[in-house]
Design a protein around this motif. Sequence first.
Motif, PDB file in Angstrom:
ATOM      1  N   MET A   1      32.038 -64.669 -43.904  1.00  0.00           N
ATOM      2  CA  MET A   1      32.499 -65.416 -45.047  1.00  0.00           C
ATOM      3  C   MET A   1      33.667 -66.288 -44.595  1.00  0.00           C
ATOM      4  O   MET A   1      34.604 -65.806 -43.985  1.00  0.00           O
ATOM      5  N   GLU A   2      33.578 -67.558 -44.912  1.00  0.00           N
ATOM      6  CA  GLU A   2      34.611 -68.513 -44.511  1.00  0.00           C
ATOM      7  C   GLU A   2      35.809 -68.472 -45.454  1.00  0.00           C
ATOM      8  O   GLU A   2      35.665 -68.203 -46.645  1.00  0.00           O
ATOM      9  N   SER A   3      36.963 -68.809 -44.926  1.00  0.00           N
ATOM     10  CA  SER A   3      38.135 -69.015 -45.774  1.00  0.00           C
ATOM     11  C   SER A   3      38.029 -70.407 -46.384  1.00  0.00           C
ATOM     12  O   SER A   3      37.733 -71.373 -45.684  1.00  0.00           O
ATOM     13  N   TRP A   4      38.225 -70.472 -47.683  1.00  0.00           N
ATOM     14  CA  TRP A   4      38.127 -71.728 -48.417  1.00  0.00           C
ATOM     15  C   TRP A   4      39.446 -72.026 -49.114  1.00  0.00           C
ATOM     16  O   TRP A   4      40.275 -71.158 -49.333  1.00  0.00           O
ATOM     17  N   ASN A   5      39.582 -73.283 -49.522  1.00  0.00           N
ATOM     18  CA  ASN A   5      40.623 -73.675 -50.465  1.00  0.00           C
ATOM     19  C   ASN A   5      39.902 -74.125 -51.736  1.00  0.00           C
ATOM     20  O   ASN A   5      38.669 -74.068 -51.810  1.00  0.00           O
ATOM     21  N   VAL A  41      27.131 -57.927 -49.608  1.00  0.00           N
ATOM     22  CA  VAL A  41      26.348 -58.840 -50.446  1.00  0.00           C
ATOM     23  C   VAL A  41      26.114 -60.169 -49.735  1.00  0.00           C
ATOM     24  O   VAL A  41      25.020 -60.735 -49.818  1.00  0.00           O
ATOM     25  N   THR A  42      27.092 -60.660 -49.003  1.00  0.00           N
ATOM     26  CA  THR A  42      26.894 -61.926 -48.290  1.00  0.00           C
ATOM     27  C   THR A  42      25.844 -61.782 -47.196  1.00  0.00           C
ATOM     28  O   THR A  42      25.122 -62.734 -46.910  1.00  0.00           O
ATOM     29  N   GLU A  43      25.737 -60.602 -46.604  1.00  0.00           N
ATOM     30  CA  GLU A  43      24.676 -60.356 -45.623  1.00  0.00           C
ATOM     31  C   GLU A  43      23.303 -60.362 -46.303  1.00  0.00           C
ATOM     32  O   GLU A  43      22.316 -60.799 -45.732  1.00  0.00           O
ATOM     33  N   MET A  44      23.256 -59.870 -47.540  1.00  0.00           N
ATOM     34  CA  MET A  44      22.002 -59.800 -48.285  1.00  0.00           C
ATOM     35  C   MET A  44      21.589 -61.151 -48.861  1.00  0.00           C
ATOM     36  O   MET A  44      20.415 -61.372 -49.140  1.00  0.00           O
ATOM     37  N   LEU A  45      22.560 -62.022 -49.059  1.00  0.00           N
ATOM     38  CA  LEU A  45      22.313 -63.354 -49.649  1.00  0.00           C
ATOM     39  C   LEU A  45      22.849 -64.434 -48.706  1.00  0.00           C
ATOM     40  O   LEU A  45      23.819 -65.130 -49.039  1.00  0.00           O
ATOM     41  N   PRO A  46      22.226 -64.618 -47.551  1.00  0.00           N
ATOM     42  CA  PRO A  46      22.785 -65.541 -46.552  1.00  0.00           C
ATOM     43  C   PRO A  46      22.796 -67.013 -46.987  1.00  0.00           C
ATOM     44  O   PRO A  46      23.578 -67.789 -46.449  1.00  0.00           O
ATOM     45  N   ASP A  47      21.983 -67.390 -47.958  1.00  0.00           N
ATOM     46  CA  ASP A  47      21.941 -68.787 -48.396  1.00  0.00           C
ATOM     47  C   ASP A  47      22.938 -69.111 -49.502  1.00  0.00           C
ATOM     48  O   ASP A  47      23.090 -70.271 -49.872  1.00  0.00           O
ATOM     49  N   LEU A  48      23.600 -68.091 -50.029  1.00  0.00           N
ATOM     50  CA  LEU A  48      24.572 -68.315 -51.096  1.00  0.00           C
ATOM     51  C   LEU A  48      25.886 -68.800 -50.501  1.00  0.00           C
ATOM     52  O   LEU A  48      26.473 -68.121 -49.654  1.00  0.00           O
ATOM     53  N   PRO A  49      26.373 -69.978 -50.927  1.00  0.00           N
ATOM     54  CA  PRO A  49      27.692 -70.409 -50.456  1.00  0.00           C
ATOM     55  C   PRO A  49      28.780 -69.542 -51.107  1.00  0.00           C
ATOM     56  O   PRO A  49      28.902 -69.516 -52.326  1.00  0.00           O
ATOM     57  N   ILE A  50      29.494 -68.825 -50.275  1.00  0.00           N
ATOM     58  CA  ILE A  50      30.584 -67.987 -50.788  1.00  0.00           C
ATOM     59  C   ILE A  50      31.752 -68.072 -49.814  1.00  0.00           C
ATOM     60  O   ILE A  50      31.573 -67.990 -48.608  1.00  0.00           O
ATOM     61  N   GLY A  51      32.926 -68.258 -50.373  1.00  0.00           N
ATOM     62  CA  GLY A  51      34.136 -68.335 -49.571  1.00  0.00           C
ATOM     63  C   GLY A  51      35.173 -67.383 -50.114  1.00  0.00           C
ATOM     64  O   GLY A  51      34.997 -66.790 -51.184  1.00  0.00           O
TER      65      GLY A  51
END
Length: 99
Positions: A1-5, A41-51
């Motif tokens: 998961m990337e760090s976002w602003n 959850v991010t591993e289960m949903l790899p196409d979901l953009p989440i930061g």
Amino acid sequence: MESWNMENFEAAAERNDKAAFYLYTPLCGTCQVASRMIDVVTEMLPDLPIGKADLNFHGEVAMKYAVESVPCLLIARKGEPVEKVYAFRSVPYLYEKLG
């Protein structure tokens, strides 16, 4: 998961049908558990953009979206933030919310 602003979140929300922004603080014990759940959850949903963002450094996000506490998961659909999740009940619950 990337760090976002905030700009990263808003751009992802505009480009995708659904996007999520996980807000936390590192010293929050509940956030540490929530972080592990979000990672699954991010591993289960790899196409979901989440930061993610540490609210200690991104207070403008809390102000703009009226975040009341951490952990908080902002969910945007079709470019608009539509839901704030504060109770990260379980991995299946989060998967259902984000899937």
